[in-house]
Design a protein around this motif. Structure first.
Motif, mmCIF file in Angstrom:
data_model
loop_
_atom_site.group_PDB
_atom_site.id
_atom_site.type_symbol
_atom_site.label_atom_id
_atom_site.label_comp_id
_atom_site.label_asym_id
_atom_site.label_seq_id
_atom_site.Cartn_x
_atom_site.Cartn_y
_atom_site.Cartn_z
ATOM 1 N N LEU A 264 21.423 39.393 -21.987
ATOM 2 C CA LEU A 264 20.106 39.721 -21.447
ATOM 3 C C LEU A 264 19.827 38.946 -20.161
ATOM 4 O O LEU A 264 20.440 37.907 -19.913
ATOM 5 N N ASP A 265 18.914 39.452 -19.363
ATOM 6 C CA ASP A 265 18.458 38.736 -18.171
ATOM 7 C C ASP A 265 17.348 37.767 -18.572
ATOM 8 O O ASP A 265 16.437 38.133 -19.328
ATOM 9 N N ASN B 199 12.864 40.889 -20.694
ATOM 10 C CA ASN B 199 12.340 41.972 -21.518
ATOM 11 C C ASN B 199 11.522 41.381 -22.666
ATOM 12 O O ASN B 199 12.044 40.625 -23.484
ATOM 13 N N LYS B 200 10.247 41.723 -22.726
ATOM 14 C CA LYS B 200 9.362 41.230 -23.787
ATOM 15 C C LYS B 200 9.258 42.224 -24.956
ATOM 16 O O LYS B 200 8.410 42.081 -25.829
ATOM 17 N N ALA C 244 12.381 43.187 -26.535
ATOM 18 C CA ALA C 244 13.832 43.158 -26.747
ATOM 19 C C ALA C 244 14.254 43.945 -27.985
ATOM 20 O O ALA C 244 15.289 44.612 -27.974
ATOM 21 N N LEU C 245 13.485 43.895 -29.057
ATOM 22 C CA LEU C 245 13.872 44.599 -30.278
ATOM 23 C C LEU C 245 13.806 46.117 -30.133
ATOM 24 O O LEU C 245 14.295 46.843 -31.000
ATOM 25 N N ASP C 246 13.235 46.601 -29.040
ATOM 26 C CA ASP C 246 13.221 48.035 -28.780
ATOM 27 C C ASP C 246 14.480 48.507 -28.050
ATOM 28 O O ASP C 246 14.680 49.716 -27.886
ATOM 29 N N LEU C 247 15.315 47.574 -27.620
ATOM 30 C CA LEU C 247 16.571 47.926 -26.945
ATOM 31 C C LEU C 247 17.570 48.460 -27.970
ATOM 32 O O LEU C 247 17.589 48.004 -29.123
ATOM 33 N N ILE D 251 5.879 45.529 -35.256
ATOM 34 C CA ILE D 251 6.234 44.451 -34.335
ATOM 35 C C ILE D 251 5.765 44.863 -32.946
ATOM 36 O O ILE D 251 6.133 45.927 -32.455
ATOM 37 N N THR D 252 4.943 44.027 -32.320
ATOM 38 C CA THR D 252 4.399 44.380 -31.009
ATOM 39 C C THR D 252 5.321 43.927 -29.890
ATOM 40 O O THR D 252 5.814 44.745 -29.128
ATOM 41 N N ASN D 253 5.541 42.661 -29.767
ATOM 42 C CA ASN D 253 6.381 42.108 -28.708
ATOM 43 C C ASN D 253 7.566 41.389 -29.331
ATOM 44 O O ASN D 253 7.500 40.928 -30.460
ATOM 45 N N SER D 254 8.629 41.283 -28.566
ATOM 46 C CA SER D 254 9.811 40.547 -29.028
ATOM 47 C C SER D 254 10.606 40.119 -27.808
ATOM 48 O O SER D 254 10.766 40.882 -26.861
ATOM 49 N N TRP D 255 11.043 38.898 -27.829
ATOM 50 C CA TRP D 255 11.817 38.373 -26.720
ATOM 51 C C TRP D 255 12.827 37.379 -27.253
ATOM 52 O O TRP D 255 12.799 37.010 -28.426
ATOM 53 N N VAL D 256 13.729 36.971 -26.394
ATOM 54 C CA VAL D 256 14.759 36.010 -26.771
ATOM 55 C C VAL D 256 14.540 34.758 -25.938
ATOM 56 O O VAL D 256 14.239 34.842 -24.745
ATOM 57 N N GLN D 257 14.674 33.625 -26.572
ATOM 58 C CA GLN D 257 14.541 32.343 -25.880
ATOM 59 C C GLN D 257 15.836 31.571 -25.993
ATOM 60 O O GLN D 257 16.557 31.693 -26.975
#
Length: 138
Positions: A47-48, A62-63, A65-68, A100-106
């Motif tokens: 991911l970027d 991408n906020k 991410a789980l929609d990818l 799930i509304t938002n999802s991102w990777v940290q």
């Protein structure tokens, strides 16, 4: 509403008055979901990312991410766990559907950290640890 209307709507029976007193509680639900597949770890790596403004870690651009497409199975796994927690543990009626509304990777390096923060648009917040490296020593 005038004062008379307010008095008519006020409960008179002491038993019908309701209060919430959470006393600073923070319930935490933990579940071990097994070791993530290497393909999931690789998808996260690809991911970027950009560095947080407070310089304490990296976050995916991408906020959602789980929609990818590469995270479809992961989203299904997490949704099943969310539904189990809500409907089986908390006994929330099956008539209510959560999503799930938002999802991102940290990503965090050795000196990075997650600062105290809130998710004001969420009833429940969750974390799924895909890869963890424990740094020991000085």
């Amino acid at each position: 509403m005038n004062q008379q209307d307010h008095a008519q709507n006020k409960p008179t029976d002491e038993a019908t008055q309701r209060h919430v007193l959470p006393l600073f509680s923070t319930p935490v639900y933990l579940a071990h979901l097994g070791e993530p597949q290497e393909s999931l770890k690789e998808s996260c790596r690809k991911l970027d990312y950009h560095r947080y403004g407070v310089d304490n870690g990296w976050v995916s651009q991408n906020k959602y991410a789980l929609d990818l497409p590469q995270f479809v199975e992961t989203k299904q796994l997490l949704k099943r766990e969310l539904d189990g927690f809500l409907h089986e543990v908390l006994s929330v009626s099956d008539n209510f559907e959560f999503y799930i509304t938002n999802s991102w990777v940290q990503k965090h390096s050795k000196t990075d950290h997650a600062q105290s923060h809130y998710h004001i648009n969420s009833l429940i917040s969750g974390v799924y640890y895909v890869e963890v490296f424990i740094v020991t020593g000085k």
